[in-house]
Design an enzyme around this catalytic site. Structure first.
Site, short mmCIF file in Angstrom:
data_model
loop_
_atom_site.label_atom_id
_atom_site.label_comp_id
_atom_site.label_asym_id
_atom_site.label_seq_id
_atom_site.Cartn_x
_atom_site.Cartn_y
_atom_site.Cartn_z
N SER A 249 -9.58 0.94 3.29
CA SER A 249 -8.84 1.84 2.42
C SER A 249 -7.72 1.17 1.63
CB SER A 249 -8.22 2.96 3.27
OG SER A 249 -7.30 2.42 4.21
N LYS B 29 0.84 -1.19 0.00
CA LYS B 29 0.00 0.00 0.00
C LYS B 29 0.88 1.24 0.00
CE LYS B 29 -3.98 1.67 2.75
NZ LYS B 29 -4.80 1.32 3.94
N SER C 259 -9.52 -1.90 7.19
CA SER C 259 -9.08 -1.46 5.86
C SER C 259 -8.45 -2.54 5.00
CB SER C 259 -8.09 -0.29 6.01
OG SER C 259 -8.76 0.88 6.40
#
Length: 488
Positions: A152, A77, A176
């Site tokens: 996310s 990420k 997330s």
């Protein structure tokens, strides 16, 4: 790419597969899936050089001398710091930021021979539940591009789901990793707080941030965990006790296991198909010899409110560092105050600014006891209820992960549904509040061929036990056949 990481590494070590061949296969997947907007920065040229070097090294050394991730493409990420590779947090304010150091978890992957193929898209500064709040574009669901990927950590999960990488790291502060894993049909794991170092993970909420792992197989999650878990002197919150070898049973059993079904987890808005899947899997646990019993976690209903007070308060503190002075985007202003205000107004999106403003409000001296202290008390109550449940003899909790399969973009982005979209986290947030390990395992498809997944939760630092149970569930569901079909 239907191999597990262990199988792929074994093939490369015995010479039946080269790192370059594997990388090229993954790059083909990247190209096919580029419209999903899962990747912010593709590190393909450097990976090609490293893959060639690994292949040359393979010619010189025996397989046993090669790293455990020899030539395996992975993604992380874009809120993990990576030396020499830009780290944007999917925000304009960091769109050109290049760190001079690498996050501990990422460095461990590289040191083990892994190839960092991509930095992945996300909600800006990890503030969102759909991966739609990104300066780099909206992440699309590979099962249906009209659906959100979840957030996310949507880019990491989609990179795994479409076969671009074997595994990916995300951050999980309130769900997330587990939320998009459920929407996209992959395994999404959140470790016990402190089991994996957070050094180099750009902070959202220090007291709840964890490094999550996404992969197509539970065995791959365990394989990555074994490499990156452990104490880190650079992270004071990491667990100091020695971490045992992460090794799962060949054929896990749930016979005699006490499986708790929290009746407080029947949250309003949960779809009928999710409830039916939950009931079906509970029955399968029972048929396999587990004892399925009810459990009570009554404070679950207050989890979202407590989480957002605490999250926004910590965000207000953490985001003070983005002022346009030392790094990142810088605007203009006649005074220092105007410079700060202009930089943040232009460099940060509405969702981030809203959390900063709300957090500062909660932390005002006149509001501190009313909001922040009360939220901390709710957090403690939630943690105590989990502890009491596990101390009563329950080994694992089986729960939904989200309210429904992946929502449509038009619904999710409608401002009238913003609060409802946050409600998807009701099943995942309390795990972060309590610091417990949890994993989402895909179990089937609904009538629209969208994945449905369920969540497993165990006591603190029972991560290996958790993953063994998850592997049993994975073996029973055989969801991999649907993923293989989707990729082909």
């Amino acid at each position: 790419m239907k191999k597990t990481i262990f199988e792929a590494v074994k093939s490369m070590k015995n010479g039946s597969l080269t790192s370059t061949q594997l990388l090229n296969t993954c790059l083909e997947r990247v190209e096919k899936a580029k419209d999903l907007q899962a990747i912010v920065t593709l590190n393909d040229e450097l990976c090609k050089i490293k893959a060639a070097a690994l292949d040359a090294k393979r010619e010189e050394l025996s397989g046993d001398e090669l790293g455990p991730l020899h030539g395996i493409p992975v993604a992380v990420k874009d809120n993990f710091s990576t030396a020499g590779i830009r780290t944007t947090c999917a925000s304009r304010i960091l769109s050109d930021y290049v760190p001079n150091y690498t996050a501990t978890a990422v460095q461990k992957l590289l040191s083990a021979g892994g190839l960092l193929l991509a930095k992945t898209n996300m909600d800006e500064f990890a503030m969102g539940a759909g991966s739609v709040e990104s300066h780099m574009g909206e992440v699309r669901n590979p099962w249906n591009t009209d659906r959100v990927a979840g957030g996310s950590s949507g880019g990491s999960i989609v990179s795994v789901a479409c076969g671009a990488v074997f595994a990916a790291l995300g951050s999980d502060t309130g769900g997330s990793v587990r939320n998009p894993a459920c929407f996209c049909g992959v395994v999404g794991y959140k470790p016990s707080y402190g089991l994996i170092s957070r050094h180099g993970l750009i902070s959202l909420e220090n007291s709840m941030d964890t490094v999550g792992i996404a992969a197509r197989y539970v065995d791959d999650v365990a394989y990555i965990l074994d490499i990156i878990a452990g104490w880190d002197a650079k992270d004071s919150t990491s667990v100091k006790r020695p971490v045992d070898k992460v090794q799962l049973d060949e054929e896990p059993s749930v016979k005699g296991l006490n499986v708790g079904i929290p009746y407080d987890f029947h949250a309003p808005g949960t779809s009928r198909e999710v409830i039916d899947e939950w009931s079906r899997i509970a029955d399968e646990f029972e048929r396999a010899g587990a004892n399925v019993v009810s459990a009570s976690l009554p404070s679950t209903q207050f989890g979202i409110d407590a989480y957002y007070v605490l999250c926004k308060s910590e965000v207000a503190s953490n985001m003070a560092r983005y002022d346009g002075i030392e790094y990142g985007f810088r605007s203009n202003g006649e005074s220092t105050e105007q410079l700060y205000a202009s930089t943040r107004a232009i460099g940060l999106n509405d969702a981030v600014r809203e959390r900063i403003l709300a957090g500062n409000y909660f932390l005002l001296s006149r509001n501190y006891k009313k909001y922040y202290e009360k939220a901390q008390k709710v957090r403690r109550k939630i943690a105590n209820e989990f502890n009491d449940t596990f101390n009563s003899g329950i080994d694992v909790l089986l729960t939904p992960a989200v309210l429904e399969p992946a929502p449509r973009f038009d619904w999710f982005k409608d401002s009238r549904n913003r609060v409802k979209s946050q409600d998807h986290d009701i099943y995942t947030i309390t795990v972060n509040l309590a610091g417990l390990p949890a994993v989402v395992v895909p179990t089937g498809l609904n009538k629209e061929n969208l994945p449905i997944g369920l969540q497993l939760i165990t006591p603190y630092l029972n991560d290996v036990k958790l993953l063994n149970i998850a592997k049993w569930l994975e073996n029973y569901c055989s969801f991999k056949q649907f993923v293989d079909r989707q990729m082909n």
